[in-house]
Design an enzyme around this catalytic site. Structure first.
Site: not given
Lengths: 105, 287
Positions: B201, B205, B244, B248
């Site tokens: 992640c 991000h 979401r 991802c």
């Protein structure tokens, strides 16, 4: 005429034999064993939380190929799934510690 | 004598061992420190984007893409989630079969509660998200559970988010070993690479926040949980935070976890704690 018919039937049986044998092979302990071993590896990847996308469908396709008598295709797909699982497990082992080096600060 | 001496020797040895462990460089077992993590997390984005105030991150990539921000603000003039919020308010007030309603489970008619979720439930020893709390309420009143991606669940969470706008996120990690372990597991998930693309992640991000992915900027994790559920323009419907997450994880080539799985609830726990102090501003519109 009767001899001709008999010969034709024997020839047809001989031609059909390799297909039938391949179908038998696909259900031999060797193919089943490979599929079971790869499924076990996949279960380990799931437990580690690192299962890769597509591995399940590779195994499903391998089982379908085995069921349809295509042992070679079944083993080929199982090999791809096995490589996926081994890489996923290697990733899980590496990440045991590696994630800590990415902490934002 | 030998015996006593031996005993004393044992005491001395134990003392030396303790001294060695305490003072000679043996690291103590790591203990989760959510607040230190949060400060470090925010500091990272502050250093990367010195011109973007932390509170702007509640708007995702619109915090850094002025052109997209203007388009988004025009959409927000007539927000496509408006009817969903109204439906959620009506559902919230509808009585259950036993005559009670969600208001009997959530205080203040659902206003000002979004910012406290997810919370650690000391009875179950697990992280309770708002969706799990809604289904828990239904169970207590004899109602069947809602599917997590059902229209009703999205409407209820949209209403609660709307009715909590402006409240600073205030997720708590109590001083309970189970809560700290849940938080730590969520943190670990966030930083762990997975899937065929070998990505975490934090790669998209965190490290690459602000970079282009095709024609769009990657948003920062800071502020992500403040505005869900969102209306996604590309899907033409409402999407939960866990949906979401699911997308991802698939995108990096890993088999995704289910919505409201333990893994995703713990990830949400960590991520939301990182956004503590930022205003709740859901629901929102996103591409």
């Amino acid at each position: 005429m009767r001899d001709v018919v008999t010969s034709a039937l024997v020839l047809a049986a001989c031609l059909a034999l390799p297909v039938a044998r391949a179908a038998d092979d696909s259900r031999t302990p060797a193919v089943e064993g490979v599929l079971a071993a790869v499924e076990s590896l996949r279960a380990q990847a799931v437990t580690a939380g690192h299962e890769w996308l597509g591995t399940r469908s590779l195994l499903d396709e391998a089982r379908a190929a085995a069921a349809s008598g295509d042992a070679a295709r079944a083993l080929e797909l199982a090999e791809q799934a096995r490589r996926d699982c081994e890489l996923a497990l290697e990733q899980a082992r590496r990440e045991e510690e590696a994630w800590q080096g990415r902490v934002l600060r | 004598m030998i015996r006593r001496g031996g005993r004393r020797g044992g005491v001395v040895a134990a003392g030396l061992l303790t001294g060695a462990l305490l003072g000679l460089g043996f690291p103590a077992p790591a203990r989760a420190d959510p607040e230190a993590d949060r400060i470090g997390f925010r500091s990272y984005f502050q250093q990367r984007f010195p011109d973007v105030p932390a509170e702007a991150w509640i708007d995702g990539m619109y915090a850094i893409d002025e052109g997209a921000r203007q388009q988004w603000q025009e959409i927000e003039d007539f927000p496509p989630y408006e009817f969903t919020v109204e439906e959620g308010q009506a559902l919230f007030q509808d009585p259950f079969g036993d005559g009670r309603s969600y208001g009997d489970c959530f205080p203040d008619a659902g206003r000002g509660i979004r910012q406290r979720y997810p919370r650690f439930d000391s009875e179950t020893g697990e992280v309770e998200t708002l969706e799990v709390a809604i289904n828990g309420c239904r169970a207590r009143h004899g109602e069947p559970a809602l599917s997590y991606d059902s229209k009703e669940m999205l409407a209820l969470t949209a209403w609660i988010a709307y009715a909590s706008r402006g409240r600073p996120m205030a997720v708590e990690v109590p001083d309970d070993a189970r809560a700290l372990a849940a938080y730590e597991e969520g943190k670990r998930f966030y930083y762990t690479k997975r899937g065929r693309l070998d990505m975490a992640c934090v790669d998209c991000h965190g490290r690459y926040a602000g970079a282009f992915i095709r024609g769009d900027h990657l948003s920062a994790s800071l502020g992500h949980p403040t505005h869900f559920p969102v209306y996604r323009l590309k899907l033409g419907g409402m999407v939960s935070l866990h949906k979401r997450f699911h997308g991802c994880i698939r995108d990096v080539g890993a088999e995704p976890f289910d919505e409201q799985s333990r893994e995703f609830r713990r990830l949400e726990y960590f991520l939301t704690y990182m956004s503590n102090g930022l205003e709740a501003n859901g629901p929102a519109v996103r591409k």
